[in-house]
Design a protein around this motif. Structure first.
Motif, PDB file in Angstrom:
ATOM      1  N   VAL A 188     -76.674  34.705 -24.572  1.00  0.00           N
ATOM      2  CA  VAL A 188     -75.638  33.984 -24.246  1.00  0.00           C
ATOM      3  C   VAL A 188     -74.360  34.456 -25.325  1.00  0.00           C
ATOM      4  O   VAL A 188     -74.784  35.362 -25.941  1.00  0.00           O
ATOM      5  N   VAL A 189     -73.064  34.273 -24.846  1.00  0.00           N
ATOM      6  CA  VAL A 189     -71.958  34.601 -25.543  1.00  0.00           C
ATOM      7  C   VAL A 189     -71.551  33.234 -26.084  1.00  0.00           C
ATOM      8  O   VAL A 189     -70.893  32.430 -25.060  1.00  0.00           O
ATOM      9  N   ASP A 190     -70.938  33.136 -27.239  1.00  0.00           N
ATOM     10  CA  ASP A 190     -70.465  32.153 -27.700  1.00  0.00           C
ATOM     11  C   ASP A 190     -69.051  32.003 -27.511  1.00  0.00           C
ATOM     12  O   ASP A 190     -68.371  32.653 -27.000  1.00  0.00           O
ATOM     13  N   LEU A 191     -68.287  30.578 -27.733  1.00  0.00           N
ATOM     14  CA  LEU A 191     -66.897  30.273 -27.362  1.00  0.00           C
ATOM     15  C   LEU A 191     -66.079  31.373 -28.178  1.00  0.00           C
ATOM     16  O   LEU A 191     -64.882  31.710 -27.420  1.00  0.00           O
ATOM     17  N   ASP A 192     -66.417  32.199 -29.194  1.00  0.00           N
ATOM     18  CA  ASP A 192     -65.491  33.050 -29.748  1.00  0.00           C
ATOM     19  C   ASP A 192     -65.839  34.407 -29.471  1.00  0.00           C
ATOM     20  O   ASP A 192     -65.342  35.534 -30.164  1.00  0.00           O
ATOM     21  N   GLY A 193     -66.723  34.551 -28.604  1.00  0.00           N
ATOM     22  CA  GLY A 193     -67.154  35.948 -28.075  1.00  0.00           C
ATOM     23  C   GLY A 193     -68.076  36.630 -28.687  1.00  0.00           C
ATOM     24  O   GLY A 193     -68.524  37.831 -28.544  1.00  0.00           O
ATOM     25  N   GLY A 194     -68.833  35.969 -29.717  1.00  0.00           N
ATOM     26  CA  GLY A 194     -70.034  36.405 -30.292  1.00  0.00           C
ATOM     27  C   GLY A 194     -71.272  36.626 -29.312  1.00  0.00           C
ATOM     28  O   GLY A 194     -71.282  35.586 -28.357  1.00  0.00           O
ATOM     29  N   VAL A 195     -72.092  37.445 -29.560  1.00  0.00           N
ATOM     30  CA  VAL A 195     -73.283  37.712 -28.767  1.00  0.00           C
ATOM     31  C   VAL A 195     -74.475  37.409 -29.377  1.00  0.00           C
ATOM     32  O   VAL A 195     -74.783  37.583 -30.548  1.00  0.00           O
ATOM     33  N   HIS A 196     -75.344  36.607 -28.619  1.00  0.00           N
ATOM     34  CA  HIS A 196     -76.741  36.043 -29.086  1.00  0.00           C
ATOM     35  C   HIS A 196     -77.778  36.279 -28.046  1.00  0.00           C
ATOM     36  O   HIS A 196     -77.613  36.222 -27.074  1.00  0.00           O
ATOM     37  N   VAL A 197     -78.989  36.586 -28.751  1.00  0.00           N
ATOM     38  CA  VAL A 197     -79.863  37.196 -27.944  1.00  0.00           C
ATOM     39  C   VAL A 197     -81.203  36.287 -28.658  1.00  0.00           C
ATOM     40  O   VAL A 197     -81.400  36.375 -29.974  1.00  0.00           O
ATOM     41  N   LEU A 198     -82.324  36.067 -27.875  1.00  0.00           N
ATOM     42  CA  LEU A 198     -83.251  35.252 -28.367  1.00  0.00           C
ATOM     43  C   LEU A 198     -84.412  36.423 -27.780  1.00  0.00           C
ATOM     44  O   LEU A 198     -84.534  36.736 -26.598  1.00  0.00           O
ATOM     45  N   ASN A 199     -85.273  36.618 -28.660  1.00  0.00           N
ATOM     46  CA  ASN A 199     -86.603  37.607 -28.308  1.00  0.00           C
ATOM     47  C   ASN A 199     -87.642  37.179 -29.617  1.00  0.00           C
ATOM     48  O   ASN A 199     -87.527  36.326 -30.328  1.00  0.00           O
ATOM     49  N   ARG A 200     -88.465  38.212 -29.588  1.00  0.00           N
ATOM     50  CA  ARG A 200     -89.688  37.920 -30.687  1.00  0.00           C
ATOM     51  C   ARG A 200     -90.182  39.075 -31.088  1.00  0.00           C
ATOM     52  O   ARG A 200     -90.498  40.183 -30.148  1.00  0.00           O
ATOM     53  N   THR A 201     -90.527  39.389 -32.233  1.00  0.00           N
ATOM     54  CA  THR A 201     -91.295  40.569 -32.812  1.00  0.00           C
ATOM     55  C   THR A 201     -92.220  40.058 -34.067  1.00  0.00           C
ATOM     56  O   THR A 201     -92.167  38.843 -34.512  1.00  0.00           O
ATOM     57  N   SER A 202     -93.332  41.031 -34.404  1.00  0.00           N
ATOM     58  CA  SER A 202     -94.072  40.938 -35.540  1.00  0.00           C
ATOM     59  C   SER A 202     -93.489  41.688 -36.714  1.00  0.00           C
ATOM     60  O   SER A 202     -94.005  41.267 -37.734  1.00  0.00           O
ATOM     61  N   LEU A 203     -92.013  42.146 -36.624  1.00  0.00           N
ATOM     62  CA  LEU A 203     -91.532  42.600 -37.737  1.00  0.00           C
ATOM     63  C   LEU A 203     -90.951  41.749 -38.820  1.00  0.00           C
ATOM     64  O   LEU A 203     -90.353  40.910 -38.231  1.00  0.00           O
ATOM     65  N   LYS A 226     -70.504  22.442 -25.734  1.00  0.00           N
ATOM     66  CA  LYS A 226     -68.974  22.197 -25.792  1.00  0.00           C
ATOM     67  C   LYS A 226     -68.260  22.633 -27.268  1.00  0.00           C
ATOM     68  O   LYS A 226     -67.149  22.787 -27.321  1.00  0.00           O
ATOM     69  N   THR A 227     -69.080  22.269 -28.363  1.00  0.00           N
ATOM     70  CA  THR A 227     -68.476  22.538 -29.513  1.00  0.00           C
ATOM     71  C   THR A 227     -68.679  23.936 -30.067  1.00  0.00           C
ATOM     72  O   THR A 227     -68.428  24.217 -31.553  1.00  0.00           O
ATOM     73  N   GLY A 228     -69.265  24.488 -29.518  1.00  0.00           N
ATOM     74  CA  GLY A 228     -69.541  26.263 -29.841  1.00  0.00           C
ATOM     75  C   GLY A 228     -70.998  26.364 -30.648  1.00  0.00           C
ATOM     76  O   GLY A 228     -71.124  27.375 -30.888  1.00  0.00           O
ATOM     77  N   ASP A 229     -71.774  25.237 -30.846  1.00  0.00           N
ATOM     78  CA  ASP A 229     -72.962  25.343 -31.334  1.00  0.00           C
ATOM     79  C   ASP A 229     -74.063  26.069 -30.439  1.00  0.00           C
ATOM     80  O   ASP A 229     -73.680  26.260 -29.233  1.00  0.00           O
ATOM     81  N   ILE A 230     -75.060  26.488 -30.951  1.00  0.00           N
ATOM     82  CA  ILE A 230     -75.919  27.291 -30.234  1.00  0.00           C
ATOM     83  C   ILE A 230     -77.528  26.301 -30.193  1.00  0.00           C
ATOM     84  O   ILE A 230     -77.855  26.152 -31.280  1.00  0.00           O
ATOM     85  N   LEU A 231     -77.899  26.131 -29.074  1.00  0.00           N
ATOM     86  CA  LEU A 231     -79.073  25.443 -28.697  1.00  0.00           C
ATOM     87  C   LEU A 231     -80.242  26.694 -28.319  1.00  0.00           C
ATOM     88  O   LEU A 231     -79.951  27.518 -27.618  1.00  0.00           O
ATOM     89  N   VAL A 232     -81.263  26.546 -29.235  1.00  0.00           N
ATOM     90  CA  VAL A 232     -82.386  27.518 -29.067  1.00  0.00           C
ATOM     91  C   VAL A 232     -83.710  26.535 -28.253  1.00  0.00           C
ATOM     92  O   VAL A 232     -84.024  25.573 -29.032  1.00  0.00           O
ATOM     93  N   ILE A 233     -84.051  26.723 -27.116  1.00  0.00           N
ATOM     94  CA  ILE A 233     -85.233  26.073 -26.426  1.00  0.00           C
ATOM     95  C   ILE A 233     -86.242  26.968 -26.520  1.00  0.00           C
ATOM     96  O   ILE A 233     -86.329  27.706 -25.715  1.00  0.00           O
ATOM     97  N   LEU A 234     -87.294  26.540 -27.043  1.00  0.00           N
ATOM     98  CA  LEU A 234     -88.625  27.256 -27.331  1.00  0.00           C
ATOM     99  C   LEU A 234     -89.761  26.453 -26.804  1.00  0.00           C
ATOM    100  O   LEU A 234     -90.060  25.295 -27.174  1.00  0.00           O
TER     101      LEU A 234
END
Length: 461
Positions: free
Chosen positions: A314-329, A376-384
């Motif tokens: 997703v891209v937040d309200l300020d234009g920051g980019v967020h990615v969800l993934n997973r690793t063992s690192l 709406k307030t610019g927070d990020i929800l992470v649904i797992l």
């Protein structure tokens, strides 16, 4: 903590398939709100029959007078196209063109000819003026309107997606098999009612890119992806070969590597890297992004590290980019594995040259992918999801912390699949609508049947 949601049942999830076909992370907009009406797309059989499956499209008015509560769902089945292939890739995708109110669907692909249809004009702009019937849609087409069926990329389609851009609509697809494919981009004009071909924006060199999504905000198109390296196998170069259609291997997720990023300020005609340098543009020597394009790798992640494909961005309200993934690192380990696979929240600060950081989350149990969403307030929800146990967890990362904090805010049981989010409704109304599978059943179906449901969380009191 989030309050417990209300939920409504849309239909029955298929009961006799080996592979799930609803609620996959690469369904970019299987549930979406437009001008006060919510739409959702899924597969279901007719009545209590097991086969075949049909594309179902649902709609409801969100503020139904006099009590301003959501109205009931209207569901139509497109029964002129039976879906019979038991393959989890063959999902249905939904897009809406704001300029002319057309609703677009693409479905039933795993290295197959394009299958696509769209509605009459104004169906989503003036929904109360139209009955909710299949007569408002074209039959299944093997091309995009305005482009010929002979267009080469239409012959071997996987993973179509739609992305709304201002008044128009982008459409993307992969052409090729796992480990050997490229991504193509098209623009639907709400003025002409036709598509134009933008080009092959992502090219795999002995690999293929798997995108987390297309995100458009404030005139900028954002794209993140991982690569999957190709492993040759007997018959891989035979045009009649179908071994690549199996659900795992010989080119599986163990060959995924590197988290990459690029953006475009002209709807895909040219692309820049995270440092703001143009790396591909039409008519130039480098007209496409490939594995060797400068500055595209945000995190160097080796094969065999647990990295999955097409999780979420997703891209937040300020234009920051967020990615969800997973690793063992382990964070900052220089590529050393900690053994256990954990979800990771990757975040790039806004603007050219914004710094990427990673935040480890909870352990990832099973292969089900999660979802990111912006409130709406610019927070990020992470649904797992925890697909092994039928659990689903939601965490919140706050805008005020610079997205460095992660706090559990809800957990539920009896939920399955990969959760899909209505992003426009969350950002406008602060209501989180999740499309998921649940241990409930519509009337007339056998106990134990999973249903396609919508969960609505109110993020305000």
């Amino acid at each position: 903590m989030l309050p417990d949601p209300t939920y409504t049942v849309l239909g029955c999830d298929p009961t006799n398939r080996k592979c799930r076909i609803n609620c996959y992370a690469f369904q970019q907009d299987a549930i979406v709100t437009f001008q006060g009406w919510q739409y959702a797309a899924f597969y279901s059989p007719l009545q209590a029959a097991a086969e075949p499956l049909y594309v179902h499209l649902a709609r409801r008015r969100l503020l139904e007078p006099p009590h301003n509560q959501p109205g009931g769902w209207e569901v139509l089945a497109l029964i002129d196209y039976p879906q019979t292939v038991d393959d989890g890739h063959n999902t249905v995708q939904l897009g809406i063109s704001p300029g002319d109110g057309t609703i677009h669907l693409s479905y039933d692909h795993h290295c197959d000819v394009l299958r696509y249809r769209y509605s009459c004009r104004n169906l989503a702009l003036k929904p109360s003026e139209f009955s909710w019937t299949s007569s408002n849609f074209t039959p299944t087409l093997d091309c995009l309107p305005g482009l010929p069926a002979s267009h080469e990329a239409f012959h071997y389609v996987t993973y179509p997606r739609f992305c709304t851009v201002d008044s128009d609509l982008l459409f993307t697809l992969r052409d090729g098999k796992a480990g050997l494919g490229h991504d193509h981009l098209y623009l639907y004009s709400s003025t002409s009612g036709h598509y134009s071909y933008i080009g092959q924006h992502l090219t795999g060199i002995q690999s293929n890119p798997y995108i987390h999504g297309l995100s458009y905000r404030s005139g900028r198109l954002h794209l993140t992806w991982v690569y999957r390296g190709f492993v040759p196998y007997d018959g891989w170069d035979d045009l009649a070969d179908t071994k690549h259609k199996q659900q795992a291997g010989p080119n599986g997720a163990e060959n995924n590597h590197d988290l990459c990023y690029a953006y475009s300020d002209d709807l895909g005609k040219s692309w820049g890297n995270g440092q703001g340098k143009v790396i591909a543009s039409s008519g130039s020597k480098s007209s496409t992004i490939d594995n060797q394009s400068e500055g595209i790798v945000a995190f160097r992640i080796p094969k065999g590290s647990g990295l999955t494909n097409q999780e979420s961005q997703v891209v937040d309200l300020d234009g920051g980019v967020h990615v969800l993934n997973r690793t063992s690192l382990s964070p900052g380990s220089g590529g050393n594995s900690s053994g256990a696979i954990h979800w990771k929240h990757y975040h790039k600060a806004p603007g050219d040259g914004g710094v990427w950081v990673e935040h480890p989350l909870r352990p990832a149990y099973g292969s089900a992918r999660g979802r990111l969403a912006v409130t709406k307030t610019g927070d990020i929800l992470v649904i797992l999801p925890d697909a092994d146990k039928g659990h689903m967890h939601i965490e919140k990362s706050t805008r005020s912390s610079g997205y460095a904090d992660h706090r559990a805010v809800w957990s539920g049981e009896g939920l399955w699949g990969e959760p899909l989010v209505d992003l426009p409704r969350l950002e406008k109304d602060n209501i989180l609508s999740l499309l998921a599978l649940a241990d409930t059943r519509p009337p007339g179906h056998q106990p134990g049947t999973k249903s396609v449901v919508v969960l609505d969380f109110k993020l305000y009191k």
